[in-house]
Design an enzyme around this catalytic site. Structure first.
Site, short mmCIF file in Angstrom:
data_model
loop_
_atom_site.label_atom_id
_atom_site.label_comp_id
_atom_site.label_asym_id
_atom_site.label_seq_id
_atom_site.Cartn_x
_atom_site.Cartn_y
_atom_site.Cartn_z
N CYS A 55 31.81 40.19 44.94
CA CYS A 55 33.18 40.02 44.46
C CYS A 55 33.70 41.38 44.02
CB CYS A 55 33.24 39.01 43.31
SG CYS A 55 34.90 38.78 42.64
N HIS B 276 36.94 32.23 52.92
CA HIS B 276 38.10 32.94 52.38
C HIS B 276 39.13 33.16 53.49
CE1 HIS B 276 35.01 33.77 49.44
NE2 HIS B 276 35.83 34.48 48.67
N ASP C 174 43.92 34.81 44.69
CA ASP C 174 43.56 35.99 43.91
C ASP C 174 44.81 36.67 43.38
OD1 ASP C 174 42.36 38.33 42.90
OD2 ASP C 174 40.86 38.34 44.50
N GLY D 275 39.10 42.76 46.24
CA GLY D 275 38.22 43.86 46.62
C GLY D 275 37.52 43.63 47.94
N THR D 276 36.88 42.46 48.10
CA THR D 276 36.25 42.17 49.39
C THR D 276 37.32 41.89 50.44
OG1 THR D 276 35.98 39.80 48.87
CG2 THR D 276 34.16 41.27 48.30
#
Length: 332
Positions: A89, A222, A248, A253-254
């Site tokens: 994460c 995701h 989010d 970040g990912t």
């Protein structure tokens, strides 16, 4: 029985991060990927209690720090989310690093640098802490890559979409504006959640990616819906969906890593290029392609993502078995 957990609550560019500083379960000294499996098997009630309502909410994100098994890492981490225990994460990493440094939970072996053992692999960190507070965290993420390009899928109520499947620590369906989806403008968060669920369900029988170096990491859980930026200081905008109904609040970040891997895989970003990703609330992560690399037989990149986080409070949480809702709940 009543268990107590001492948590440091923070947010990374708007997305919540709950660092469990006390009360986490003791686990054998194994590689963190194996400890993650043991946590899921024996202690997942802790994740549900701390992430779900009434102590958490639909976008809650958290982390528990452990001693590193790898000699080249300062510490290890298990990520606890509403959606499960993720391999990696990005927003959580930036938040936990900020909280751990400012609260004195970790002492870097090299000032200004950290190496973290995550279930997805080693993640290196550079941070700026000129005084009492951490001003920025640059995360050198795990190797990322474009797994499959131009995957065609029929999404109920929307029609045919063409998406790319990219990995940035988690597998993402990357969606860009096209005939049957015109972009983020005019879409509400609930619209994005609804479309993401339908897309994920439609993709399941069509594409089931497996990480070439770790078969425990698989499946598209995701989605990132991409569009042009609204601000002049960004190169793109993205809405990252995860869990059952989470969007989010940070740029992801990912998600930013997966987006850069997708753009690089399609010849639209080169090594050395930067990519500033804007979130739905206007916060920005600064991504950068550090180098090319191989992930199994795939060509990929080594990405970095730069962001900031802010501690918002200390929180002692009780989980009491007398409470009929002790282990949390979600409203579907």
């Amino acid at each position: 029985m009543r268990r107590s957990f001492f948590c440091i609550d923070a947010h990374t560019c708007g997305n919540p991060v709950r660092l469990v500083a006390g009360g986490g379960p003791l686990l054998p000294h194994l590689p963190i990927a194996e400890r993650r499996e043991l946590f899921v098997r024996d202690h997942d009630w802790i994740r549900r209690a701390l992430m779900f309502e009434p102590r958490g909410h639909d976008i809650m994100s958290g982390a528990i720090i452990y001693p590193a098994h790898r000699e080249d890492c300062d510490f290890a981490v298990i990520f606890i989310e509403v959606s499960g225990c993720l391999p990696m994460c990005g927003a959580g990493t930036i938040g936990l690093v900020t909280a751990a440094l400012e609260e004195g939970l970790v002492t870097p072996r090299v000032p200004g640098k950290l190496s973290i053992e995550t279930p997805a692999g080693r993640v290196d960190i550079q941070y700026e802490k000129p005084g009492e507070f951490v001003e920025s965290v640059r995360m050198f993420n795990v190797a990322s890559y474009l797994h499959a390009a131009d995957v065609s899928v029929d999404v109920p109520g929307l029609g045919r979409l063409v998406v790319d499947i990219a990995y940035g620590g988690n597998f993402y369906a990357v969606v860009e504006p096209q005939e049957n989806w015109q972009g983020l403008d005019g879409m509400s968060a609930s619209d994005i959640v609804d479309l993401s669920r339908r897309l994920r369900n439609a993709l399941e029988p069509v594409c089931d990616p497996v990480h070439p170096e770790d078969k425990r990491i698989r499946g598209v859980h995701h989605a990132i819906w991409c569009d042009k930026p609204l601000g002049s200081d960004a190169d793109g905008r993205g809405a990252v969906f995860y869990g059952d109904k989470a969007i989010d609040r940070s740029p992801g970040g990912t998600g930013t890593s997966a987006r850069m891997a997708q753009l690089h895989g399609k010849g639209r970003l080169e090594v050395g290029d930067g990519f500033r990703q804007e979130s739905l609330i206007g916060t920005v992560f600064e991504g950068h392609i550090e180098a090319e690399t191989k992930i199994g037989s795939f060509n990929g990149i080594k990405p970095s993502v730069d962001g900031w986080a802010q501690i918002i409070g200390h929180n002692t949480i009780f989980v009491d078995d007398r409470d009929p809702l002790a282990h949390g709940f979600q409203i579907k």
